[in-house]
Motif scaffolding. Structure first.
Motif, mmCIF file in Angstrom:
data_model
loop_
_atom_site.group_PDB
_atom_site.id
_atom_site.type_symbol
_atom_site.label_atom_id
_atom_site.label_comp_id
_atom_site.label_asym_id
_atom_site.label_seq_id
_atom_site.Cartn_x
_atom_site.Cartn_y
_atom_site.Cartn_z
ATOM 1 N N MET A 1 -93.608 -39.708 20.648
ATOM 2 C CA MET A 1 -92.173 -39.726 20.492
ATOM 3 C C MET A 1 -91.827 -40.947 19.661
ATOM 4 O O MET A 1 -92.350 -42.018 19.879
ATOM 5 C CB MET A 1 -91.544 -39.768 21.885
ATOM 6 N N SER A 2 -90.952 -40.766 18.721
ATOM 7 C CA SER A 2 -90.574 -41.897 17.883
ATOM 8 C C SER A 2 -89.827 -42.918 18.726
ATOM 9 O O SER A 2 -89.149 -42.586 19.693
ATOM 10 C CB SER A 2 -89.725 -41.443 16.712
ATOM 11 N N GLU A 8 -83.103 -43.871 22.439
ATOM 12 C CA GLU A 8 -81.853 -43.120 22.594
ATOM 13 C C GLU A 8 -81.835 -42.387 23.939
ATOM 14 O O GLU A 8 -80.823 -42.386 24.642
ATOM 15 C CB GLU A 8 -81.716 -42.125 21.446
ATOM 16 N N ALA A 9 -82.954 -41.766 24.294
ATOM 17 C CA ALA A 9 -83.041 -41.050 25.568
ATOM 18 C C ALA A 9 -82.913 -42.018 26.736
ATOM 19 O O ALA A 9 -82.190 -41.753 27.700
ATOM 20 C CB ALA A 9 -84.358 -40.284 25.653
ATOM 21 N N LYS A 10 -83.593 -43.149 26.656
ATOM 22 C CA LYS A 10 -83.526 -44.144 27.734
ATOM 23 C C LYS A 10 -82.115 -44.720 27.845
ATOM 24 O O LYS A 10 -81.625 -44.955 28.949
ATOM 25 C CB LYS A 10 -84.532 -45.279 27.491
ATOM 26 N N ALA A 14 -79.683 -44.649 31.093
ATOM 27 C CA ALA A 14 -79.106 -45.864 31.663
ATOM 28 C C ALA A 14 -77.578 -45.788 31.711
ATOM 29 O O ALA A 14 -76.953 -46.168 32.706
ATOM 30 C CB ALA A 14 -79.551 -47.077 30.856
ATOM 31 N N LYS A 15 -76.969 -45.286 30.641
ATOM 32 C CA LYS A 15 -75.520 -45.154 30.588
ATOM 33 C C LYS A 15 -75.043 -44.185 31.676
ATOM 34 O O LYS A 15 -74.035 -44.434 32.345
ATOM 35 C CB LYS A 15 -75.097 -44.659 29.202
ATOM 36 N N GLY A 16 -75.798 -43.115 31.870
ATOM 37 C CA GLY A 16 -75.452 -42.157 32.912
ATOM 38 C C GLY A 16 -75.547 -42.768 34.296
ATOM 39 O O GLY A 16 -74.701 -42.530 35.160
ATOM 40 N N ARG A 45 -83.923 -34.711 26.903
ATOM 41 C CA ARG A 45 -84.273 -35.174 25.554
ATOM 42 C C ARG A 45 -85.663 -35.825 25.568
ATOM 43 O O ARG A 45 -86.476 -35.588 24.687
ATOM 44 C CB ARG A 45 -83.236 -36.165 25.057
ATOM 45 N N GLU A 46 -85.913 -36.631 26.592
ATOM 46 C CA GLU A 46 -87.212 -37.294 26.702
ATOM 47 C C GLU A 46 -88.334 -36.264 26.883
ATOM 48 O O GLU A 46 -89.385 -36.365 26.255
ATOM 49 C CB GLU A 46 -87.193 -38.276 27.876
#
Length: 57
Positions: A1-2, A8-10, A14-16, A45-46
């Motif tokens: 994974m780039s 972005e997924a992490k 975290a925001k959620g 996404r992850e």
């Protein structure tokens, strides 16, 4: 994974988590639900990126 997509997924997870916690603290069920949804979106996404990486190698 780039690295960018992983970050972005992490970040989304975290925001959620923050939204969910804030919703619980304030008693705001709508905010809690939005936070959970964002976490699930980040998890999906992850997982998608991990599957893509598996097929690349």
């Amino acid at each position: 994974m780039s690295g960018e997509q992983k970050a972005e997924a992490k970040g989304e997870q975290a925001k959620g988590k923050l939204k969910e916690t804030a919703g619980r603290l304030t008693g705001n069920e709508r905010l809690t639900g939005k936070g959970r949804a964002e976490q699930v979106k980040g998890d999906a996404r992850e997982a998608k990126e991990k599957v893509k990486d598996t097929f690349k190698h």
